[in-house]
Motif scaffolding. Sequence first.
Motif, mmCIF file in Angstrom:
data_model
loop_
_atom_site.group_PDB
_atom_site.id
_atom_site.type_symbol
_atom_site.label_atom_id
_atom_site.label_comp_id
_atom_site.label_asym_id
_atom_site.label_seq_id
_atom_site.Cartn_x
_atom_site.Cartn_y
_atom_site.Cartn_z
ATOM 1 N N UNK A 1 50.826 15.106 23.376
ATOM 2 C CA UNK A 1 52.022 15.945 23.297
ATOM 3 C C UNK A 1 52.753 15.953 24.638
ATOM 4 N N UNK A 2 52.011 16.124 25.732
ATOM 5 C CA UNK A 2 52.633 16.156 27.062
ATOM 6 C C UNK A 2 53.269 14.814 27.436
ATOM 7 N N UNK A 3 52.595 13.719 27.146
ATOM 8 C CA UNK A 3 53.057 12.386 27.566
ATOM 9 C C UNK A 3 54.157 11.837 26.653
ATOM 10 N N UNK A 4 53.999 11.991 25.328
ATOM 11 C CA UNK A 4 54.927 11.343 24.392
ATOM 12 C C UNK A 4 55.662 12.311 23.466
ATOM 13 N N UNK A 5 55.305 13.577 23.508
ATOM 14 C CA UNK A 5 55.960 14.554 22.639
ATOM 15 C C UNK A 5 55.472 14.505 21.198
ATOM 16 N N UNK A 6 54.320 13.886 20.948
ATOM 17 C CA UNK A 6 53.784 13.809 19.588
ATOM 18 C C UNK A 6 53.234 15.168 19.158
ATOM 19 N N UNK A 7 53.562 15.568 17.946
ATOM 20 C CA UNK A 7 53.026 16.824 17.425
ATOM 21 C C UNK A 7 51.627 16.594 16.859
ATOM 22 N N UNK A 8 50.851 17.658 16.787
ATOM 23 C CA UNK A 8 49.507 17.573 16.223
ATOM 24 C C UNK A 8 49.579 17.110 14.764
ATOM 25 N N UNK A 9 50.596 17.569 14.046
ATOM 26 C CA UNK A 9 50.784 17.176 12.642
ATOM 27 C C UNK A 9 50.995 15.665 12.525
ATOM 28 N N UNK A 10 51.793 15.076 13.412
ATOM 29 C CA UNK A 10 52.025 13.630 13.410
ATOM 30 C C UNK A 10 50.733 12.885 13.752
ATOM 31 N N UNK A 11 50.042 13.330 14.781
ATOM 32 C CA UNK A 11 48.811 12.671 15.228
ATOM 33 C C UNK A 11 47.772 12.666 14.116
ATOM 34 N N UNK A 12 47.703 13.735 13.339
ATOM 35 C CA UNK A 12 46.690 13.825 12.290
ATOM 36 C C UNK A 12 46.952 12.885 11.111
ATOM 37 N N UNK A 13 48.065 12.168 11.123
ATOM 38 C CA UNK A 13 48.313 11.150 10.089
ATOM 39 C C UNK A 13 47.715 9.797 10.491
ATOM 40 N N UNK A 14 47.231 9.694 11.712
ATOM 41 C CA UNK A 14 46.681 8.438 12.210
ATOM 42 C C UNK A 14 45.328 8.129 11.577
ATOM 43 N N UNK A 15 44.972 6.857 11.507
ATOM 44 C CA UNK A 15 43.656 6.501 10.967
ATOM 45 C C UNK A 15 42.534 6.919 11.916
ATOM 46 N N UNK A 16 41.389 7.247 11.356
ATOM 47 C CA UNK A 16 40.175 7.606 12.104
ATOM 48 C C UNK A 16 40.445 8.713 13.114
ATOM 49 N N UNK A 17 41.022 9.781 12.614
ATOM 50 C CA UNK A 17 41.453 10.896 13.456
ATOM 51 C C UNK A 17 40.278 11.586 14.162
ATOM 52 N N UNK A 18 39.082 11.396 13.672
ATOM 53 C CA UNK A 18 37.892 11.981 14.319
ATOM 54 C C UNK A 18 37.319 11.075 15.401
#
Length: 181
Positions: free
Chosen positions: A72-89
């Motif tokens: 979020x600090x570096x690229x402004x990505x929201x947690x909601x957006x990040x959680x759409x990524x594969x292998x989120x764990x």
Amino acid sequence: MGKLKKVWKRLNEGWIGTLFYLFLGIFLAFSLNQLLAYAITNTDLPLIAFYAVYSESMKHDNEQITFYQWLENKYGYSKQYIQTWPFIKGLDVGDIAITQKSKEYEIGDIIVFRVEGQSYPIIHRIVAKNEDGSFQTKGDNNLAQLPYELKVKKEQIYGKVIFIIPKLGYLRVGLAKLIGV
């Protein structure tokens, strides 16, 4: 001819036979992997490859700080957006990452890539695309990016992770630590 039969019999019995077939199996598996890699893809790796996870750089022990907050600090990505990524764990030490070559790689993909001077491939996540078509990566558990992660070219990428087999790689990780690889 009798001497040859004696040697063959010795290679097939007891602990010597076990070691012989163990090394023969490893040699044949490695050779087949390399042969298929070259025959199918004309590269040094096959379309699908298996990698054991050796470090904790993709582990999610402190994900709020090293993962979500950093992105979020570096690229402004929201947690909601990040959680759409594969292998989120993320990945744990000892997991086997099964990878596949791809024509396209996206932000959020976990990739395996080579770095000059490193004897083993790196497994990290793509966090940004550069204007020149290269990628930026970061280990989910790392506090910051490493210098070699700022410009990963497509030619360096072996493939992206498509499946994870948990814990199966512990034997490989243990052997690597034992023999110092």
